[in-house]
Scaffold this active site. Structure first.
Site, PDB file in Angstrom:
ATOM      1  N   TYR A  30       0.819  -1.202   0.000  1.00 32.79           N
ATOM      2  CA  TYR A  30       0.000   0.000   0.000  1.00 32.79           C
ATOM      3  C   TYR A  30       0.858   1.260   0.000  1.00 32.79           C
ATOM      4  O   TYR A  30       2.078   1.193   0.161  1.00 32.79           O
ATOM      5  CB  TYR A  30      -0.962  -0.003   1.189  1.00 32.79           C
ATOM      6  CG  TYR A  30      -0.346   0.318   2.539  1.00 32.79           C
ATOM      7  CD1 TYR A  30       0.479  -0.593   3.194  1.00 32.79           C
ATOM      8  CD2 TYR A  30      -0.583   1.541   3.167  1.00 32.79           C
ATOM      9  CE1 TYR A  30       1.039  -0.284   4.432  1.00 32.79           C
ATOM     10  CE2 TYR A  30      -0.037   1.852   4.406  1.00 32.79           C
ATOM     11  CZ  TYR A  30       0.781   0.931   5.032  1.00 32.79           C
ATOM     12  OH  TYR A  30       1.337   1.232   6.244  1.00 32.79           O
ATOM     13  N   ARG A  97      -7.465 -20.674  -1.671  1.00 35.67           N
ATOM     14  CA  ARG A  97      -6.400 -20.467  -0.697  1.00 35.67           C
ATOM     15  C   ARG A  97      -5.246 -21.458  -0.884  1.00 35.67           C
ATOM     16  O   ARG A  97      -5.429 -22.665  -0.757  1.00 35.67           O
ATOM     17  CB  ARG A  97      -6.950 -20.584   0.736  1.00 35.67           C
ATOM     18  CG  ARG A  97      -5.904 -20.243   1.799  1.00 35.67           C
ATOM     19  CD  ARG A  97      -6.453 -20.340   3.219  1.00 35.67           C
ATOM     20  NE  ARG A  97      -5.441 -19.953   4.200  1.00 35.67           N
ATOM     21  CZ  ARG A  97      -4.457 -20.764   4.613  1.00 35.67           C
ATOM     22  NH1 ARG A  97      -4.376 -22.003   4.172  1.00 35.67           N
ATOM     23  NH2 ARG A  97      -3.564 -20.327   5.491  1.00 35.67           N
ATOM     24  N   LYS A 144       6.348  -1.700   1.860  1.00 34.05           N
ATOM     25  CA  LYS A 144       5.166  -1.168   2.543  1.00 34.05           C
ATOM     26  C   LYS A 144       4.046  -2.188   2.401  1.00 34.05           C
ATOM     27  O   LYS A 144       3.137  -2.043   1.566  1.00 34.05           O
ATOM     28  CB  LYS A 144       4.792   0.214   1.980  1.00 34.05           C
ATOM     29  CG  LYS A 144       3.961   1.059   2.948  1.00 34.05           C
ATOM     30  CD  LYS A 144       4.018   2.525   2.572  1.00 34.05           C
ATOM     31  CE  LYS A 144       3.038   3.399   3.345  1.00 34.05           C
ATOM     32  NZ  LYS A 144       3.168   3.418   4.797  1.00 34.05           N
ATOM     33  N   GLU A 176      12.843   2.511  13.475  1.00 34.76           N
ATOM     34  CA  GLU A 176      11.846   3.548  13.144  1.00 34.76           C
ATOM     35  C   GLU A 176      10.724   3.482  14.177  1.00 34.76           C
ATOM     36  O   GLU A 176      10.866   2.840  15.204  1.00 34.76           O
ATOM     37  CB  GLU A 176      11.314   3.339  11.721  1.00 34.76           C
ATOM     38  CG  GLU A 176      10.656   1.978  11.504  1.00 34.76           C
ATOM     39  CD  GLU A 176      10.099   1.791  10.092  1.00 34.76           C
ATOM     40  OE1 GLU A 176       9.854   2.790   9.392  1.00 34.76           O
ATOM     41  OE2 GLU A 176       9.882   0.631   9.709  1.00 34.76           O
ATOM     42  N   LEU A 200      11.045   1.521   6.751  1.00 32.36           N
ATOM     43  CA  LEU A 200      10.379   2.004   5.551  1.00 32.36           C
ATOM     44  C   LEU A 200      11.085   3.289   5.096  1.00 32.36           C
ATOM     45  O   LEU A 200      11.285   4.190   5.906  1.00 32.36           O
ATOM     46  CB  LEU A 200       8.906   2.299   5.846  1.00 32.36           C
ATOM     47  CG  LEU A 200       8.121   2.690   4.594  1.00 32.36           C
ATOM     48  CD1 LEU A 200       7.810   1.444   3.768  1.00 32.36           C
ATOM     49  CD2 LEU A 200       6.858   3.431   4.940  1.00 32.36           C
TER      50      LEU A 200
HETATM   51  N1  PDD Z   1       2.771   5.156   7.589  1.00 32.64           N
HETATM   52  N2  PDD Z   1       7.531   3.869   8.816  1.00 32.64           N
HETATM   53  C1  PDD Z   1       6.379   3.204   8.915  1.00 32.64           C
HETATM   54  C2  PDD Z   1       6.385   1.847   9.537  1.00 32.64           C
HETATM   55  C3  PDD Z   1       5.176   3.784   8.430  1.00 32.64           C
HETATM   56  O1  PDD Z   1       4.027   3.101   8.524  1.00 32.64           O
HETATM   57  C4  PDD Z   1       5.216   5.085   7.880  1.00 32.64           C
HETATM   58  C5  PDD Z   1       3.990   5.775   7.342  1.00 32.64           C
HETATM   59  C6  PDD Z   1       6.455   5.756   7.802  1.00 32.64           C
HETATM   60  C7  PDD Z   1       6.591   7.136   7.198  1.00 32.64           C
HETATM   61  O2  PDD Z   1       6.556   7.110   5.790  1.00 32.64           O
HETATM   62  P1  PDD Z   1       6.016   8.359   4.956  1.00 32.64           P
HETATM   63  O3  PDD Z   1       6.800   9.534   5.381  1.00 32.64           O
HETATM   64  O4  PDD Z   1       6.287   7.992   3.544  1.00 32.64           O
HETATM   65  O5  PDD Z   1       4.555   8.514   5.264  1.00 32.64           O
HETATM   66  C8  PDD Z   1       7.590   5.106   8.272  1.00 32.64           C
HETATM   67  C9  PDD Z   1       1.584   5.593   6.921  1.00 32.64           C
HETATM   68  C10 PDD Z   1       1.294   7.061   7.016  1.00 32.64           C
HETATM   69  C11 PDD Z   1       0.425   4.710   7.371  1.00 32.64           C
HETATM   70  O6  PDD Z   1       0.640   3.507   7.431  1.00 32.64           O
HETATM   71  O7  PDD Z   1      -0.680   5.222   7.607  1.00 32.64           O
END
Ligand code: PDD
Length: 281
Positions: A30, A97, A144, A176, A200
């Site tokens: 996503y 599945r 992601k 993170e 990420l």
């Molecule tokens: N999440 N690390 C993780 C695990 C994240 O889920 C996100 C963002 C980030 C920051 O990435 P970016 O700056 O590209 O939004 C880092 C999104 C916002 C979410 O899952 O809703």
């Protein structure tokens, strides 16, 4: 209005077969793309990261970048708020599945939009509370992936402890947050963990480092130890929805002075200014 497999419809009308591999296995990826004044922010970078995630799970990109751009534009038009957060989701599709990849199956493509509400003035003035936690996720955190169970449990752990985010450590180095990237300020230097398979590669993370370079904030991209995080003078979290947010308490202790610091103030101002210059362009 949402987008599902080629059609726009009200959210209530959207239906997914129960055998969708997203539902059964969490087999999909996503993106979350911020939209300011109806313009997607850093869209090319989000689409490049989507491609990286799709490559990581060996799934062909179901749309070209110009098709994505067009659909995202239509979705923005179909929704009211000026500022939106566009959620884009691709799964390996619907099949009997079986863990191994099915053949000849069309991916499921889903997109929705939510109002984008940046952190409140109160949050920016007081900062947020975080707790530390062991990063117990897999070794491909650069993808992601929609399978977010570890992130869900980690962030719920933070919420149960009265915090808004969990700061994750793997063998004593910072990776993170459960849903954000983390920066530390130590000895007047902004520290950022390297973009590797343990985190990420945040789009906001890149913007913050570009801004640090352009306004003359000294920074280093390197492994950061837990000890450095615990003794940092400032901690920041970044994401597309939380922009740049100060963390002022970690594990019950104040971070630095316990108030948002000067590096936060500079980066936050630069981020707001950058956002408006991009939107004016
Ligand atoms: N999440 N690390 C993780 C695990 C994240 O889920 C996100 C963002 C980030 C920051 O990435 P970016 O700056 O590209 O939004 C880092 C999104 C916002 C979410 O899952 O809703």
């Amino acid at each position: 209005m949402i987008y599902l497999n080629g059609a726009f419809m009200p959210l209530e009308e959207a239906r997914i077969p129960v055998l969708d591999r997203g539902f059964i296995f969490g087999d999909g990826v996503y993106e979350v793309i911020p939209v300011y004044s109806r313009k997607p922010f850093r869209l090319d970078e989000h689409l490049a990261r989507l491609q990286h995630s799709l490559d990581g799970i060996m799934l062909d990109n179901p749309r070209s970048n110009s098709e994505w751009t067009e659909i995202i534009g239509e979705l923005i038009d179909a929704n009211e708020p000026e500022d939106q957060s566009v959620y884009l989701h691709v799964t390996r599709g619907v099949a009997k599945r079986d863990h191994a990849f099915p053949k000849g199956v069309k991916p499921t493509v889903f997109m929705m939009s939510n109002p984008l509400v940046p952190p409140s003035r109160e949050t920016l003035e007081s900062g947020v509370i975080a707790v530390s936690a062991v990063d117990n996720r897999w070794l491909r955190c650069d993808i992601k992936a929609i399978s977010l169970l570890p992130n869900v449990l980690l962030r719920q752990g933070a919420v149960d402890a009265g915090a808004v985010e969990a700061i994750l450590f793997r063998e004593d180095f910072l990776t993170e947050g459960a849903a954000s990237n983390i920066f530390a300020v130590k000895d007047e230097t902004l520290l950022a963990p390297p973009k590797d398979n343990f985190m990420l590669p945040g789009i906001t993370y890149d913007v913050v480092l570009e801004l640090a370079a352009s306004i003359g904030i000294p920074f280093e991209v390197r492994r950061i130890s837990k000890e450095e995080v615990l003794s940092a003078s400032e901690l920041l979290l970044t994401s597309s929805t939380k922009e740049v947010t100060p963390i002022t308490q970690l594990d019950g202790k104040p971070v630095g002075s316990g108030k948002p610091g000067p590096y936060f103030a500079k980066l936050h101002a630069a981020y707001q200014e950058f956002k408006s210059s991009v939107m004016r362009a």
